[in-house]
Design a protein around this motif. Structure first.
Motif, mmCIF file in Angstrom:
data_model
loop_
_atom_site.group_PDB
_atom_site.id
_atom_site.type_symbol
_atom_site.label_atom_id
_atom_site.label_comp_id
_atom_site.label_asym_id
_atom_site.label_seq_id
_atom_site.Cartn_x
_atom_site.Cartn_y
_atom_site.Cartn_z
ATOM 1 N N LEU A 26 9.169 36.088 55.900
ATOM 2 C CA LEU A 26 8.780 37.219 55.726
ATOM 3 C C LEU A 26 8.844 38.146 54.838
ATOM 4 O O LEU A 26 7.847 38.639 54.475
ATOM 5 N N ARG A 27 9.686 38.104 53.950
ATOM 6 C CA ARG A 27 9.911 38.851 52.873
ATOM 7 C C ARG A 27 9.032 38.494 51.340
ATOM 8 O O ARG A 27 8.296 39.806 50.897
ATOM 9 N N LEU A 28 9.008 37.069 51.212
ATOM 10 C CA LEU A 28 7.680 36.873 50.880
ATOM 11 C C LEU A 28 6.155 36.795 51.508
ATOM 12 O O LEU A 28 5.089 36.989 50.046
ATOM 13 N N LEU A 29 5.934 36.976 52.376
ATOM 14 C CA LEU A 29 4.654 37.015 53.055
ATOM 15 C C LEU A 29 4.198 38.852 53.035
ATOM 16 O O LEU A 29 3.594 38.601 52.378
ATOM 17 N N ALA A 30 5.669 39.611 52.494
ATOM 18 C CA ALA A 30 5.546 41.048 52.509
ATOM 19 C C ALA A 30 4.824 41.179 51.063
ATOM 20 O O ALA A 30 4.532 42.525 50.679
ATOM 21 N N GLU A 31 5.926 40.515 50.082
ATOM 22 C CA GLU A 31 5.111 40.625 48.758
ATOM 23 C C GLU A 31 3.910 40.173 48.089
ATOM 24 O O GLU A 31 3.361 40.058 47.559
ATOM 25 N N GLY A 32 2.916 39.595 49.604
ATOM 26 C CA GLY A 32 1.541 38.980 49.274
ATOM 27 C C GLY A 32 1.623 37.603 49.240
ATOM 28 O O GLY A 32 0.270 36.914 48.630
ATOM 29 N N PHE A 33 2.664 36.660 49.738
ATOM 30 C CA PHE A 33 2.087 35.145 48.636
ATOM 31 C C PHE A 33 1.639 34.490 49.683
ATOM 32 O O PHE A 33 1.845 34.891 51.036
ATOM 33 N N THR A 34 1.291 33.221 49.784
ATOM 34 C CA THR A 34 -0.108 33.227 51.109
ATOM 35 C C THR A 34 0.989 31.863 51.477
ATOM 36 O O THR A 34 2.360 31.895 50.916
ATOM 37 N N THR A 35 0.475 31.339 52.907
ATOM 38 C CA THR A 35 1.883 30.823 53.477
ATOM 39 C C THR A 35 2.021 28.848 52.837
ATOM 40 O O THR A 35 2.944 28.576 52.486
ATOM 41 N N ALA A 39 5.608 28.725 51.846
ATOM 42 C CA ALA A 39 6.149 26.893 52.424
ATOM 43 C C ALA A 39 6.725 26.477 50.967
ATOM 44 O O ALA A 39 7.987 25.537 50.813
ATOM 45 N N ALA A 40 6.620 26.427 49.721
ATOM 46 C CA ALA A 40 6.695 25.256 48.730
ATOM 47 C C ALA A 40 7.943 26.678 47.796
ATOM 48 O O ALA A 40 9.520 25.602 47.749
ATOM 49 N N ARG A 41 8.216 27.527 48.503
ATOM 50 C CA ARG A 41 9.765 28.492 48.059
ATOM 51 C C ARG A 41 10.518 28.166 48.877
ATOM 52 O O ARG A 41 11.318 27.838 48.476
ATOM 53 N N VAL A 42 10.270 28.036 50.117
ATOM 54 C CA VAL A 42 11.235 27.607 50.990
ATOM 55 C C VAL A 42 11.893 26.298 51.045
ATOM 56 O O VAL A 42 12.529 26.116 52.594
ATOM 57 N N GLY A 43 10.942 25.592 51.002
ATOM 58 C CA GLY A 43 11.131 23.751 51.210
ATOM 59 C C GLY A 43 10.300 23.688 52.396
ATOM 60 O O GLY A 43 10.866 22.475 52.950
ATOM 61 N N LEU A 44 9.370 24.505 52.773
ATOM 62 C CA LEU A 44 8.725 23.883 54.213
ATOM 63 C C LEU A 44 7.251 23.159 53.643
ATOM 64 O O LEU A 44 7.778 23.948 53.203
ATOM 65 N N SER A 45 7.483 22.791 55.278
ATOM 66 C CA SER A 45 5.384 22.636 54.781
ATOM 67 C C SER A 45 5.009 24.273 55.526
ATOM 68 O O SER A 45 5.388 24.116 55.979
ATOM 69 N N GLU A 46 3.736 24.207 55.042
ATOM 70 C CA GLU A 46 2.736 25.178 55.253
ATOM 71 C C GLU A 46 2.985 25.115 56.789
ATOM 72 O O GLU A 46 2.341 26.268 57.475
ATOM 73 N N ARG A 47 2.719 24.150 57.395
ATOM 74 C CA ARG A 47 2.541 24.199 59.321
ATOM 75 C C ARG A 47 4.154 24.136 60.252
ATOM 76 O O ARG A 47 3.716 25.405 61.128
ATOM 77 N N THR A 48 4.868 24.258 59.419
ATOM 78 C CA THR A 48 6.036 24.636 59.258
ATOM 79 C C THR A 48 6.605 26.551 59.246
ATOM 80 O O THR A 48 6.833 27.214 60.129
ATOM 81 N N VAL A 49 5.914 26.542 58.237
ATOM 82 C CA VAL A 49 6.046 27.996 57.752
ATOM 83 C C VAL A 49 5.302 29.272 58.505
ATOM 84 O O VAL A 49 5.526 30.050 59.469
ATOM 85 N N ARG A 50 3.546 28.670 58.857
ATOM 86 C CA ARG A 50 3.339 29.509 59.881
ATOM 87 C C ARG A 50 3.383 29.456 61.130
ATOM 88 O O ARG A 50 3.210 30.409 61.916
ATOM 89 N N ARG A 51 3.992 28.568 61.644
ATOM 90 C CA ARG A 51 4.667 27.948 63.266
ATOM 91 C C ARG A 51 5.820 29.025 63.583
ATOM 92 O O ARG A 51 5.794 30.077 64.470
ATOM 93 N N ARG A 52 6.566 29.293 62.460
ATOM 94 C CA ARG A 52 7.898 30.173 62.076
ATOM 95 C C ARG A 52 7.096 31.910 62.192
ATOM 96 O O ARG A 52 7.957 32.274 63.296
#
Length: 78
Positions: A26-35, A39-52
């Protein structure tokens, strides 16, 4: 952490306790980063980020991840 916002008792009483990983997303999304970047920054897949993000929205009865970010800001958790 519970925060009371004048006129917004619903924020203090919603019982939402996001996991640390969700807060990072949520912090990264608030800063304007795309999924994909998040995903790359938190070490998850983009699909997992979207699911969360979707799970947070569903838990709060909200329609979008942006609404979740706004809610988290109003709650003072990010």
């Amino acid at each position: 952490m519970t925060m009371t916002v004048p006129g917004r008792a619903d924020l203090a009483d919603d019982g939402w306790e996001p996991a640390d990983e969700d807060l990072a997303i949520l912090r990264l999304l608030a800063e304007g980063f795309t999924t994909d970047v998040i995903a790359a920054r938190v070490g998850l897949s983009e699909r997992t980020v979207r699911r969360r993000l979707r799970q947070c929205a569903d838990e709060l009865g909200l329609d979008s991840s942006i609404e979740v970010v706004v809610h988290a800001v109003r709650r003072g958790v990010i």
